[in-house]
Design an enzyme around this catalytic site. Structure first.
Site, PDB file in Angstrom:
ATOM      1  N   GLU A  43      -5.779  -4.858  10.378  1.00 37.02           N
ATOM      2  CA  GLU A  43      -4.718  -3.890  10.659  1.00 37.02           C
ATOM      3  C   GLU A  43      -5.004  -3.158  11.970  1.00 37.02           C
ATOM      4  O   GLU A  43      -5.759  -2.182  11.984  1.00 37.02           O
ATOM      5  CB  GLU A  43      -4.623  -2.860   9.530  1.00 37.02           C
ATOM      6  CG  GLU A  43      -4.312  -3.451   8.177  1.00 37.02           C
ATOM      7  CD  GLU A  43      -3.705  -2.415   7.232  1.00 37.02           C
ATOM      8  OE1 GLU A  43      -2.606  -2.671   6.745  1.00 37.02           O
ATOM      9  OE2 GLU A  43      -4.317  -1.354   7.028  1.00 37.02           O
ATOM     10  N   GLY A  84       2.620  -1.190   4.248  1.00 36.66           N
ATOM     11  CA  GLY A  84       2.718   0.232   3.906  1.00 36.66           C
ATOM     12  C   GLY A  84       4.162   0.643   3.683  1.00 36.66           C
ATOM     13  O   GLY A  84       4.732   0.420   2.623  1.00 36.66           O
ATOM     14  N   GLY A  85       4.764   1.243   4.713  1.00 41.17           N
ATOM     15  CA  GLY A  85       6.114   1.819   4.616  1.00 41.17           C
ATOM     16  C   GLY A  85       7.135   0.901   3.957  1.00 41.17           C
ATOM     17  O   GLY A  85       7.914   1.339   3.101  1.00 41.17           O
ATOM     18  N   GLU A 105      -6.972   4.877   7.672  1.00 46.16           N
ATOM     19  CA  GLU A 105      -6.697   6.302   7.410  1.00 46.16           C
ATOM     20  C   GLU A 105      -7.895   6.962   6.726  1.00 46.16           C
ATOM     21  O   GLU A 105      -8.179   8.141   6.943  1.00 46.16           O
ATOM     22  CB  GLU A 105      -5.412   6.443   6.573  1.00 46.16           C
ATOM     23  CG  GLU A 105      -4.176   6.174   7.422  1.00 46.16           C
ATOM     24  CD  GLU A 105      -3.003   5.579   6.679  1.00 46.16           C
ATOM     25  OE1 GLU A 105      -2.956   5.640   5.434  1.00 46.16           O
ATOM     26  OE2 GLU A 105      -2.109   5.026   7.362  1.00 46.16           O
ATOM     27  N   SER A 154       3.132  -2.308  10.295  1.00 49.27           N
ATOM     28  CA  SER A 154       4.587  -2.401  10.498  1.00 49.27           C
ATOM     29  C   SER A 154       5.181  -3.755  10.107  1.00 49.27           C
ATOM     30  O   SER A 154       6.109  -4.247  10.755  1.00 49.27           O
ATOM     31  CB  SER A 154       4.955  -2.039  11.944  1.00 49.27           C
ATOM     32  OG  SER A 154       4.593  -0.693  12.219  1.00 49.27           O
ATOM     33  N   HIS A 192      -9.664   1.505   4.530  1.00 53.65           N
ATOM     34  CA  HIS A 192      -8.413   1.630   5.274  1.00 53.65           C
ATOM     35  C   HIS A 192      -8.631   2.562   6.466  1.00 53.65           C
ATOM     36  O   HIS A 192      -9.394   3.526   6.383  1.00 53.65           O
ATOM     37  CB  HIS A 192      -7.309   2.176   4.364  1.00 53.65           C
ATOM     38  CG  HIS A 192      -5.962   2.087   5.005  1.00 53.65           C
ATOM     39  ND1 HIS A 192      -5.531   3.002   5.932  1.00 53.65           N
ATOM     40  CD2 HIS A 192      -4.968   1.186   4.878  1.00 53.65           C
ATOM     41  CE1 HIS A 192      -4.322   2.664   6.345  1.00 53.65           C
ATOM     42  NE2 HIS A 192      -3.946   1.559   5.722  1.00 53.65           N
ATOM     43  N   ASN A 202       0.871  -1.174   0.000  1.00 49.07           N
ATOM     44  CA  ASN A 202       0.000   0.000   0.000  1.00 49.07           C
ATOM     45  C   ASN A 202       0.911   1.227   0.000  1.00 49.07           C
ATOM     46  O   ASN A 202       1.469   1.578   1.030  1.00 49.07           O
ATOM     47  CB  ASN A 202      -0.895  -0.036   1.247  1.00 49.07           C
ATOM     48  CG  ASN A 202      -1.741   1.223   1.391  1.00 49.07           C
ATOM     49  OD1 ASN A 202      -1.835   2.026   0.466  1.00 49.07           O
ATOM     50  ND2 ASN A 202      -2.358   1.381   2.554  1.00 49.07           N
ATOM     51  N   TRP A 203       1.054   1.830  -1.170  1.00 47.98           N
ATOM     52  CA  TRP A 203       1.967   2.976  -1.283  1.00 47.98           C
ATOM     53  C   TRP A 203       1.419   4.231  -0.625  1.00 47.98           C
ATOM     54  O   TRP A 203       2.123   5.204  -0.469  1.00 47.98           O
ATOM     55  CB  TRP A 203       2.275   3.254  -2.763  1.00 47.98           C
ATOM     56  CG  TRP A 203       3.189   2.260  -3.402  1.00 47.98           C
ATOM     57  CD1 TRP A 203       3.843   1.231  -2.792  1.00 47.98           C
ATOM     58  CD2 TRP A 203       3.579   2.218  -4.791  1.00 47.98           C
ATOM     59  NE1 TRP A 203       4.609   0.551  -3.703  1.00 47.98           N
ATOM     60  CE2 TRP A 203       4.467   1.130  -4.937  1.00 47.98           C
ATOM     61  CE3 TRP A 203       3.264   2.981  -5.911  1.00 47.98           C
ATOM     62  CZ2 TRP A 203       5.040   0.797  -6.165  1.00 47.98           C
ATOM     63  CZ3 TRP A 203       3.821   2.653  -7.136  1.00 47.98           C
ATOM     64  CH2 TRP A 203       4.711   1.565  -7.260  1.00 47.98           C
ATOM     65  N   LYS A 204       0.134   4.249  -0.324  1.00 46.84           N
ATOM     66  CA  LYS A 204      -0.517   5.445   0.236  1.00 46.84           C
ATOM     67  C   LYS A 204      -0.242   6.646  -0.674  1.00 46.84           C
ATOM     68  O   LYS A 204      -0.180   6.472  -1.883  1.00 46.84           O
ATOM     69  CB  LYS A 204      -0.049   5.671   1.681  1.00 46.84           C
ATOM     70  CG  LYS A 204      -0.188   4.387   2.517  1.00 46.84           C
ATOM     71  CD  LYS A 204      -0.029   4.601   3.985  1.00 46.84           C
ATOM     72  CE  LYS A 204      -0.215   3.269   4.708  1.00 46.84           C
ATOM     73  NZ  LYS A 204      -0.180   3.385   6.161  1.00 46.84           N
ATOM     74  N   GLY A 264       2.333   2.098  10.783  1.00 46.99           N
ATOM     75  CA  GLY A 264       3.329   3.158  10.647  1.00 46.99           C
ATOM     76  C   GLY A 264       4.048   3.518  11.941  1.00 46.99           C
ATOM     77  O   GLY A 264       4.724   4.532  12.019  1.00 46.99           O
TER      78      GLY A 264
HETATM   79  P1  PGA Z   1       2.593   0.170   7.611  1.00 48.64           P
HETATM   80  O1  PGA Z   1       1.157   0.450   6.980  1.00 48.64           O
HETATM   81  O2  PGA Z   1       3.105  -1.114   7.020  1.00 48.64           O
HETATM   82  O3  PGA Z   1       3.436   1.363   7.205  1.00 48.64           O
HETATM   83  O4  PGA Z   1       2.429   0.068   9.097  1.00 48.64           O
HETATM   84  C1  PGA Z   1       0.251  -0.600   6.751  1.00 48.64           C
HETATM   85  C2  PGA Z   1      -1.030  -0.067   6.154  1.00 48.64           C
HETATM   86  O5  PGA Z   1      -1.479   1.008   6.567  1.00 48.64           O
HETATM   87  O6  PGA Z   1      -1.622  -0.687   5.252  1.00 48.64           O
END
Ligand code: PGA
Length: 248
Positions: free
Chosen positions: A166, A233-234, A96, A212, A94, A9-11, A172
């Protein structure tokens, strides 16, 4: 045996040029995996990424969509638009988006239905906050979110869905749920699906862990009984690091 599905997930990262450079390297790093590999990118990257990954085992996903087909919804993108350009997956709900963009269990459910109607594979996100966790509400929150997201779907549609568990406090932050904890939460989601849609459906549905995930913990997480891969994500922003997660 369920397959493992690993999605990046590049966001709001990676412009179309960075995305193109990334996939050129990445497709070679993951060409031997038997796991399903997905990159969920910003809308403006998608057309390019679909072209650059054609004929490879890397699939492309969006990070959101609207539930209507078209109309006066300034700034929105529909499922049929995504389908038309060759996108195969879409992240829905998600945390966010639930937190910053007024996503609710109801809009998640509408989007899931619209995605399926357009033959897109939804990756539905659920997860508890730290406060909910500390109050012992994790299981209640995540099973409720799951039930509401899937409301009104046929058994076969549920069986083909991907859910990403999640925990919000792990996104993150560098704090990962222990593999035992993550597996238990995922098991409770699976049990809930078994209860509503039957054992056969519950045993088939893919449930990922996210929060994470990195190459150093992917193996421990992904080899537990109920965790069917991850939403990353990251650590998905660097081709080398993400390929290590895919090839855990
Ligand atoms: P993260 O994000 O791996 O940076 O914790 C995961 C996500 O939000 O899908």
């Amino acid at each position: 045996m369920r397959r493992k599905v690993i999605a990046g997930n590049w966001k709001m990262n990676m412009d179309p040029i960075e995305g193109a450079t990334y996939v050129k390297e990445f497709i070679h790093l993951v060409e031997d995996t038997e796991n399903e590999v997905i990159l969920c990118a910003p809308y403006i990257d998608l057309i390019g990424l679909v072209q650059f990954t054609k004929g490879t085992n890397v699939k492309i996903g969006a990070q959101n969509m609207h539930w209507e087909e078209s109309g006066a919804y300034t700034g929105e993108i529909s499922g049929s638009m995504l389908k038309l350009i060759g996108v195969e997956y879409v992240i829905i709900g998600h945390s966010e988006r639930r937190q910053y963009f007024a996503e609710t269990d109801e809009t998640v459910n509408k989007k899931v239905k619209a995605a399926i109607a357009n033959e897109l594979n939804p990756i539905v996100c659920v997860g508890e906050t730290l406060e909910q966790r500390e109050n012992g509400l994790t299981k209640e929150i995540i099973t409720n979110q799951t039930r509401l997201a899937l409301e009104g779907l046929q058994e076969e549609q549920v069986a083909n869905i991907i859910i990403a568990y999640e925990p919000i406090w792990a996104i993150g932050t560098g704090k990962t749920a222990t593999s035992e904890d993550a597996n238990n939460s995922i098991k409770s989601i699976r049990d809930e699906i078994c209860k509503i849609y039957g054992q056969n459906v519950g045993e088939r549905v893919i449930i990922q862990y996210g929060g994470s995930v990195k190459s150093a913990n992917a193996r421990e997480l992904f080899t537990t009984l109920d965790i069917d891969g991850g939403l990353v994500g990251g650590a998905s922003l660097k081709p080398e690091e993400f390929s290590k997660i895919v090839n855990y």
